[in-house]
Design a protein around this motif. Structure first.
Motif, PDB file in Angstrom:
ATOM      1  N   THR A  60     -21.258  80.778 -24.555  1.00  0.00           N
ATOM      2  CA  THR A  60     -21.478  79.419 -25.052  1.00  0.00           C
ATOM      3  C   THR A  60     -22.453  79.450 -26.221  1.00  0.00           C
ATOM      4  O   THR A  60     -23.285  80.354 -26.331  1.00  0.00           O
ATOM      5  N   LYS A  67     -24.758  73.768 -21.234  1.00  0.00           N
ATOM      6  CA  LYS A  67     -24.571  72.414 -21.741  1.00  0.00           C
ATOM      7  C   LYS A  67     -23.842  71.585 -20.685  1.00  0.00           C
ATOM      8  O   LYS A  67     -22.725  71.922 -20.287  1.00  0.00           O
ATOM      9  N   TYR A  70     -15.973  76.670 -25.001  1.00  0.00           N
ATOM     10  CA  TYR A  70     -16.795  77.768 -24.484  1.00  0.00           C
ATOM     11  C   TYR A  70     -15.911  78.994 -24.273  1.00  0.00           C
ATOM     12  O   TYR A  70     -14.720  78.973 -24.593  1.00  0.00           O
ATOM     13  N   ASP A  97     -21.776  70.903 -33.140  1.00  0.00           N
ATOM     14  CA  ASP A  97     -21.774  71.808 -31.988  1.00  0.00           C
ATOM     15  C   ASP A  97     -20.438  72.540 -31.893  1.00  0.00           C
ATOM     16  O   ASP A  97     -20.394  73.752 -31.676  1.00  0.00           O
ATOM     17  N   SER A 123     -28.335  78.793 -22.802  1.00  0.00           N
ATOM     18  CA  SER A 123     -28.575  77.447 -22.280  1.00  0.00           C
ATOM     19  C   SER A 123     -27.255  76.782 -21.906  1.00  0.00           C
ATOM     20  O   SER A 123     -26.329  76.732 -22.726  1.00  0.00           O
ATOM     21  N   ARG A 148     -25.906  71.681 -29.856  1.00  0.00           N
ATOM     22  CA  ARG A 148     -25.977  70.255 -29.518  1.00  0.00           C
ATOM     23  C   ARG A 148     -27.403  69.863 -29.154  1.00  0.00           C
ATOM     24  O   ARG A 148     -27.927  68.865 -29.640  1.00  0.00           O
ATOM     25  N   SER A 182     -19.809  76.486 -32.830  1.00  0.00           N
ATOM     26  CA  SER A 182     -19.217  77.300 -31.766  1.00  0.00           C
ATOM     27  C   SER A 182     -18.002  78.047 -32.304  1.00  0.00           C
ATOM     28  O   SER A 182     -17.817  79.244 -32.036  1.00  0.00           O
ATOM     29  N   ASP A 233     -25.132  76.712 -28.022  1.00  0.00           N
ATOM     30  CA  ASP A 233     -25.714  75.372 -27.931  1.00  0.00           C
ATOM     31  C   ASP A 233     -26.276  74.959 -29.283  1.00  0.00           C
ATOM     32  O   ASP A 233     -27.398  75.290 -29.642  1.00  0.00           O
TER      33      ASP A 233
END
Length: 363
Positions: free
Chosen positions: A7, A237, A314, A249, A235, A11, A253, A9
Motif C-alpha cells: 500500500t 488506510k 492496493y 492518493d 500505514s 492520503r 499509488s 499512503d
C-alpha cells in the motif's frame, strides 16, 4: 526486477504529494523516488529481521477479516495519558501471533450532532453512555480481526470501566468514513514485533518506542524506522471513497508501478470472454452471493467501473517480464436479500495506453 508494494499512503501522509508538487517532479521521477523508498524500507526491515512481504495482512483490506473501532470514555480514566491506560487493557488481549495495524484518536469535530448521530447509528454498546462531547471519547481502531477475536476482545474490555463499546468497520458506513478522517496510525503489530515510526533525523539502525506503551510487558518488542518510510509504506488506510481533492492518493499509488499516470475513473473495464466464463463458473459462489452471477460481461464491467472509485487501490505490482502493472481494489456489492454487502476483491491490470482496466480475477 518485479515490484510489489502492499500500500501507498498519500492520503493521510503528504510527503509524496508535496515532493511531486513542490519540485514539479514528473511521473518518471516520482516512479524512481517511490521505488527508492520501497527498496530502503524493505532493506531496513530486513536488517531488523522483518520480511516486508509478511506484513501484508496488516496493511491491506481482507474479505475474511473484521475491523472495529473500540471506544473509551476518557472521563472514566483518571490519568491525562488515557491512551496508556487503554493500551494496558488492550495489548494483552491481542493474539501474540497476529498481525494488526492500530490507529488511535479522539472523536474530534465541530459538528457534535453529527458525531452523536454516527454513534447512535453504529456504536455497539457495552454499557450506557452519557454523551457529553466527542473529544471525551477515545478510539482504538484495529484491523485484521477474526469475528470471534473481535467478540472476545469486546467481552474482555467490558470489565474496564472506561470501555463503552465498539464501532463495526468491516463494511462501508458513515462511521467508518468519519474514523478514516480523524485517526492516526500508531503502530503495526507483526506477531511479537511492534513496528512504528521515529524521527526522520534519527538513524534507522535505532529502535525507539515513540508511543511509550509497555509492549515488553506483554511479550512484544519494538522496532522503528524513520517516519517518512513508516507513514508512506507501513500505514493502513481505513477504506473510504476517493473524495474530491484526494485523487493524488490513487495517482501516487499508480506511480509506484507505472510512470504513465492517468485518472482511472474514466477508464473502461475489459473482461475477456473466457475470463467472464471462468468467473461465472469457478467463482460463481461469491458472485451469486453478491447477486451478480447473471450479469452479462458488459454489465459486470459497468459494475466494476462504478465501484473502482469507492475505495483505494492496493497490492500494487509491476511484472517487467510481461510489462504488466496491476493492483487490487475491494468492491462492496449490496446483496439483493438485504444482508451484509458482499466484499469482492478485483485484481485489475492497469493499461494506460488503452485507458483500460483489464480484469485478471475476482475473489
Amino acid at each position: 526486477m518485479s515490484i510489489s508494494v502492499h500500500t501507498i499512503d498519500a492520503r493521510g501522509h503528504i510527503l509524496l504529494e508535496t515532493m511531486r508538487d513542490y519540485f514539479g517532479a514528473t511521473p518518471e521521477v516520482m516512479f524512481r523516488e517511490i521505488q527508492s523508498m520501497v527498496n530502503t524500507t524493505v532493506e531496513v526491515l530486513k536488517d531488523k529481521g522483518i520480511n516486508y512481504q509478511d506484513l501484508r495482512t496488516a496493511l491491506v483490506p481482507r474479505t475474511d477479516r473484521f475491523e472495529a473501532g473500540f471506544i473509551f470514555d476518557t472521563q472514566d480514566i483518571e490519568s491525562s495519558w488515557y491512551g496508556l491506560d487503554v493500551m494496558k487493557e488492550l495489548l494483552p488481549l491481542l493474539d501474540i501471533k497476529s498481525n494488526h495495524s492500530v490507529q488511535c484518536g479522539d472523536l474530534i469535530g465541530d459538528n457534535q450532532e453529527l458525531i452523536f448521530s454516527i454513534l447512535q447509528e453504529s456504536l455497539v454498546l457495552s454499557r450506557n453512555l452519557d454523551f457529553v462531547h466527542g473529544s471525551a471519547l477515545y478510539c482504538v481502531y484495529i484491523n485484521n480481526l477474526t469475528e470471534s477475536g473481535l467478540e472476545r476482545i469486546s467481552k474482555a474490555l467490558s470489565n474496564f470501566k472506561a470501555y463503552v463499546g465498539y464501532i463495526p468497520c468491516t463494511f462501508s458506513s458513515r462511521a467508518r468514513i468519519y474514523l478514516s478522517t480523524i485517526l492516526a496510525n500508531s503502530f503495526l503489530k507483526h506477531g511479537s514485533k511492534v513496528i512504528m515510526g521515529h524521527e526522520d533525523d534519527r538513524p534507522n539502525e535505532e529502535n525507539i518506542n515513540m508511543v511509550g506503551y509497555p509492549f515488553e510487558e506483554y511479550g512484544m518488542k519494538v522496532y522503528s524506522l524513520q517516519s517518512m518510510y513508516f507513514g508512506v509504506l507501513l500505514s493502513y488506510k481505513i477504506e473510504r471513497p476517493v473524495f474530491k481533492g484526494f485523487e493524488s492518493d490513487t495517482e501516487l499509488s499508480l506511480n509506484a508501478i507505472s510512470s504513465q499516470i492517468l485518472p482511472i475513473e474514466g477508464f473502461g473495464v475489459e473482461i475477456e470472454e473466457a475470463k467472464h466464463g471462468y468467473l461465472k463458473s469457478d467463482k460463481c459462489g461469491k458472485l451469486e452471493k453478491a447477486g451478480v452471477e447473471a450479469l452479462s460481461k458488459d454489465e459486470l464491467a459497468d459494475l466494476i467501473r462504478s465501484k473502482v472509485s469507492e475505495s483505494y487501490i492496493y497490492n500494487l505490482s509491476y511484472l517487467p517480464e510481461h510489462d504488466v502493472s496491476k493492483f487490487n481494489v475491494m468492491l462492496e456489492i449490496p446483496r439483493v436479500d438485504g444482508g451484509y454487502p458482499t466484499r469482492v476483491v478485483a485484481a485489475l491490470e492497469y493499461k494506460p495506453k488503452e485507458k483500460l482496466l483489464r480484469v485478471i480475477t475476482m475473489h
